[in-house]
Motif scaffolding. Structure first.
Motif, PDB file in Angstrom:
ATOM      1  N   VAL A   1     -30.500 -30.951 -35.653  1.00 35.20           N
ATOM      2  CA  VAL A   1     -29.981 -30.150 -34.495  1.00 35.20           C
ATOM      3  C   VAL A   1     -30.273 -30.492 -33.085  1.00 35.20           C
ATOM      4  O   VAL A   1     -29.973 -29.688 -31.933  1.00 35.20           O
ATOM      5  CB  VAL A   1     -30.279 -28.822 -34.751  1.00 35.20           C
ATOM      6  CG1 VAL A   1     -29.691 -28.417 -35.865  1.00 35.20           C
ATOM      7  CG2 VAL A   1     -31.760 -28.175 -34.670  1.00 35.20           C
ATOM      8  N   GLY A   2     -31.201 -31.735 -33.089  1.00 33.90           N
ATOM      9  CA  GLY A   2     -31.355 -32.203 -31.518  1.00 33.90           C
ATOM     10  C   GLY A   2     -32.426 -31.423 -30.956  1.00 33.90           C
ATOM     11  O   GLY A   2     -33.470 -30.944 -31.554  1.00 33.90           O
TER      12      GLY A   2
ATOM     13  N   VAL B   1     -32.800 -18.668 -41.534  1.00 36.88           N
ATOM     14  CA  VAL B   1     -33.019 -19.579 -40.231  1.00 36.88           C
ATOM     15  C   VAL B   1     -31.762 -19.391 -39.333  1.00 36.88           C
ATOM     16  O   VAL B   1     -30.806 -19.077 -39.850  1.00 36.88           O
ATOM     17  CB  VAL B   1     -33.110 -20.937 -40.783  1.00 36.88           C
ATOM     18  CG1 VAL B   1     -33.446 -21.897 -39.597  1.00 36.88           C
ATOM     19  CG2 VAL B   1     -34.224 -21.052 -41.863  1.00 36.88           C
ATOM     20  N   VAL B   2     -32.197 -19.191 -38.011  1.00 34.94           N
ATOM     21  CA  VAL B   2     -31.364 -19.361 -36.988  1.00 34.94           C
ATOM     22  C   VAL B   2     -31.649 -20.350 -36.185  1.00 34.94           C
ATOM     23  O   VAL B   2     -32.468 -20.651 -35.723  1.00 34.94           O
ATOM     24  CB  VAL B   2     -31.141 -18.098 -36.536  1.00 34.94           C
ATOM     25  CG1 VAL B   2     -32.316 -17.662 -35.641  1.00 34.94           C
ATOM     26  CG2 VAL B   2     -29.946 -17.953 -35.322  1.00 34.94           C
ATOM     27  N   ILE B   3     -30.471 -21.132 -35.855  1.00 32.74           N
ATOM     28  CA  ILE B   3     -30.601 -22.201 -34.900  1.00 32.74           C
ATOM     29  C   ILE B   3     -29.881 -21.836 -33.608  1.00 32.74           C
ATOM     30  O   ILE B   3     -28.702 -21.581 -33.665  1.00 32.74           O
ATOM     31  CB  ILE B   3     -30.041 -23.638 -35.424  1.00 32.74           C
ATOM     32  CG1 ILE B   3     -30.763 -24.000 -36.679  1.00 32.74           C
ATOM     33  CG2 ILE B   3     -29.934 -24.507 -34.336  1.00 32.74           C
ATOM     34  CD1 ILE B   3     -30.131 -24.902 -37.538  1.00 32.74           C
TER      35      ILE B   3
ATOM     36  N   ASP C   1     -24.060 -19.496 -28.305  1.00 33.92           N
ATOM     37  CA  ASP C   1     -25.248 -20.372 -28.410  1.00 33.92           C
ATOM     38  C   ASP C   1     -25.800 -20.331 -29.703  1.00 33.92           C
ATOM     39  O   ASP C   1     -26.873 -20.980 -29.980  1.00 33.92           O
ATOM     40  CB  ASP C   1     -26.348 -19.951 -27.433  1.00 33.92           C
ATOM     41  CG  ASP C   1     -25.975 -20.105 -26.085  1.00 33.92           C
ATOM     42  OD1 ASP C   1     -25.337 -21.071 -25.510  1.00 33.92           O
ATOM     43  OD2 ASP C   1     -26.060 -19.413 -25.007  1.00 33.92           O
ATOM     44  N   ILE C   2     -25.205 -19.362 -30.668  1.00 31.69           N
ATOM     45  CA  ILE C   2     -25.841 -19.520 -31.951  1.00 31.69           C
ATOM     46  C   ILE C   2     -25.039 -20.631 -32.759  1.00 31.69           C
ATOM     47  O   ILE C   2     -24.040 -20.578 -32.925  1.00 31.69           O
ATOM     48  CB  ILE C   2     -25.396 -17.939 -32.677  1.00 31.69           C
ATOM     49  CG1 ILE C   2     -26.123 -16.946 -31.916  1.00 31.69           C
ATOM     50  CG2 ILE C   2     -25.863 -17.996 -34.291  1.00 31.69           C
ATOM     51  CD1 ILE C   2     -27.578 -17.092 -31.919  1.00 31.69           C
ATOM     52  N   ALA C   3     -25.710 -21.600 -33.025  1.00 33.83           N
ATOM     53  CA  ALA C   3     -25.291 -22.847 -33.620  1.00 33.83           C
ATOM     54  C   ALA C   3     -25.476 -22.533 -35.166  1.00 33.83           C
ATOM     55  O   ALA C   3     -24.058 -23.190 -35.779  1.00 33.83           O
ATOM     56  CB  ALA C   3     -26.121 -24.052 -33.432  1.00 33.83           C
ATOM     57  N   LEU C   4     -26.123 -21.966 -35.744  1.00 34.61           N
ATOM     58  CA  LEU C   4     -26.192 -21.860 -37.261  1.00 34.61           C
ATOM     59  C   LEU C   4     -27.026 -20.867 -37.585  1.00 34.61           C
ATOM     60  O   LEU C   4     -27.979 -20.455 -37.271  1.00 34.61           O
ATOM     61  CB  LEU C   4     -26.662 -23.189 -37.886  1.00 34.61           C
ATOM     62  CG  LEU C   4     -26.540 -23.511 -39.472  1.00 34.61           C
ATOM     63  CD1 LEU C   4     -25.000 -23.366 -39.822  1.00 34.61           C
ATOM     64  CD2 LEU C   4     -27.351 -24.729 -39.832  1.00 34.61           C
ATOM     65  N   VAL C   5     -26.328 -20.036 -38.823  1.00 35.66           N
ATOM     66  CA  VAL C   5     -27.212 -19.008 -39.163  1.00 35.66           C
ATOM     67  C   VAL C   5     -27.384 -19.442 -40.977  1.00 35.66           C
ATOM     68  O   VAL C   5     -26.039 -19.530 -41.655  1.00 35.66           O
ATOM     69  CB  VAL C   5     -26.658 -17.519 -39.228  1.00 35.66           C
ATOM     70  CG1 VAL C   5     -27.231 -16.744 -39.964  1.00 35.66           C
ATOM     71  CG2 VAL C   5     -26.520 -17.475 -37.875  1.00 35.66           C
TER      72      VAL C   5
END
Length: 510
Positions: free
Chosen positions: A54-55, A338-340, A360-364
């Protein structure tokens, strides 16, 4: 079960915000975290695992929303017309002239006529703010599956669903004695306690707990905003539990909020909860910003790192006392939640997390399963049975199963069309609810789902029940998932908060 390796800037929260995020990996096997490593270190046994990088995005434990009433979250903010004075306490405003027609009746119709769509909508709303666990689920006539973790009934692998007890109503006498006894035996007690202005009669909720020796490590008091500085000293810091802070709801209803510095001086863990639609934020991204605004306004010594702890490691510490398994931290054997988040704006990483908005929430990821996020990240993480929609101006893939066919995704159009149909024709929805209830026994594993509201209605002798006159029921339009201009327009109309919350709009909208 599937394996997943996430590479990015990891904020483990193992020791709260004392350790800065650093490049590393989170190693997930099924529903548990196997390891968290720094740099390029690898873990054996993951040669076939899916991997995502996720950089520079921040990888955090899934956020924990410790106070909600989910059955009401298809409703917009509510203010009693003509009311300029703060309410005294939470026994006061349920008697308002428009409370029943604006809150109880619309929520009841949704809960009875389309409970599945309601649950889907509120879970997407929570995930859009980065939450993987929520407190405040509606009771029902039978069990129902969720994708967001249910704090109220989580069994943590024990097969026992009473690791935590909850109560919206005030406990007295024998009921209070039982609650204290359960805490003494190790169960958690999440308790709506002393919600109102300082000096009001609801302070008794707290003082009666103290007299019953109920200020214990497994007590999690929601609100406690009526508790004054002197009474906070009665909670022994050697037995410190937790307090859930919902500052927007407090300010909108009472014009004041919990004495956070006095709470923290007793070593009591402060958590955040977004509360319900009628007086809360849409999700934890909103409540974190309100915490920042309120702390600045009232002069609380709260940093942005402290605020991030309030939605991760602080509630994690409290819940682990009941679940005996790590949560709110990315550590070995912890829940694979996890949250990204793509941080926003200047400042350190904690400030950039607090400033984050829905885009800005990329992944849950919940229990090791990718449930919500950017299209490419969901695909790379192995998400299946997803639908697509736009939230916060970004195209999302979301995995919420169709209750009729759990192996398939329920479409966002089907969910919102169902809610919109109820909103457009409440009378037909009430008839539909009655038909659902008449199909067989009310309580059985295979009957039509029916949700029960958890908030009181003093105009109905304390019970949130069906409309007395179905022909007059009106339901406001379903609000958007994200914080938008419509939300802030309503918030600006709230005279009780007296403009304290005016800066919130600029933290979400250009």
């Amino acid at each position: 079960m599937a394996q997943l390796v996430i590479t990015g800037r990891i904020a483990t929260m193992a020791n709260g915000a004392t350790e800065q995020p650093a490049r590393g990996r989170v190693w997930i096997d099924g529903d548990r975290i196997v390891a968290v490593t720094r740099g390029r270190k690898r873990v054996t046994g993951f040669s076939r695992a899916r991997t995502i990088d996720v950089g520079d995005a921040l990888v955090l434990p899934g956020l924990l929303d410790m106070h909600n009433h989910l059955a009401y979250n298809a409703l917009p903010l509510w203010m009693e017309p003509g009311r300029n004075e703060p309410w005294l306490h939470n026994k006061h405003w349920p008697d308002a002239d428009t409370y029943t027609e604006s809150i109880t009746e619309p929520a009841w119709v949704y809960a009875k006529a389309c409970p599945e769509a309601l649950l889907a909508y509120v879970q997407v709303r929570a995930m859009a703010g980065g939450a993987t666990s929520v407190q405040g689920w509606p009771n029902a006539n039978r069990g129902y599956p969720t994708v967001v973790r249910n704090i109220d009934s989580e069994d943590a692998g024990t097969g026992v669903d009473n690791l935590i007890y909850t109560s919206v109503g005030t406990k007295k006498g024998e009921a209070l004695t039982i609650a204290v006894r359960r805490m003494g035996d190790g169960s958690g007690f999440i308790y709506h306690c002393s919600e109102g202005q300082r000096g009001s009669r609801v302070l008794a909720d707290y003082t009666e707990l103290e007299r019953a020796d109920g200020l214990l490590p497994t007590l999690i008091g929601i609100h406690c905003c009526a508790v004054d500085a002197a009474d906070w000293t009665k909670w022994n810091d050697q037995a410190a539990g937790g307090v859930v802070w919902s500052p927007l709801s407090n300010l909108v209803l009472y014009g004041q909020t919990t004495l956070i510095d006095d709470v923290r001086a007793r070593e009591i863990k402060v958590c955040l909860g977004s509360d319900w639609g009628p007086s809360g934020t849409k999700n934890l991204l909103g409540e974190m910003k309100v915490a920042r605004i309120a702390a600045d306004h009232f002069g609380y010594t709260v940093t942005d790192g402290d605020i991030v702890e309030m939605v991760t490691s602080n509630p994690g510490t409290l819940l682990e006392r009941c679940w005996n398994r790590p949560v709110g931290r990315l550590v070995e054997d912890g829940f694979a939640d996890v949250v990204i988040i793509r941080g926003r704006g200047p400042g350190d990483d904690w400030s950039r997390i607090v400033a984050a908005r829905e885009p800005d929430i990329a992944l849950v990821i919940i229990n090791g399963v990718p449930r919500y996020g950017d299209h490419d990240l969901m695909k790379d993480a192995g998400a299946t049975a997803t639908f697509s929609t736009t939230i916060g101006g970004r195209r999302r893939r979301i995995a919420v199963p169709d209750p009729a066919r759990p192996e398939k995704a329920w479409s966002w159009k089907a969910i919102t069309d169902t809610l919109d149909a109820v909103q457009a024709d409440p009378q037909a929805a009430i008839a539909n609810a009655q038909a659902r209830a008449a199909t067989g026994p009310r309580f059985a594993d295979d009957v039509a789902l029916e949700l029960f509201l958890d908030m009181p209605d003093t105009r109905r002798s304390g019970r949130a029940g069906p409309p007395k006159n179905p022909a007059t029921v009106k339901i406001p339009a379903v609000p958007s998932i994200e914080h938008d201009a419509a939300f802030f327009d309503l918030l600006d109309q709230s005279p009780i908060q007296n403009g304290v919350l005016a800066p919130l709009r600029g933290r979400f909208l250009p």
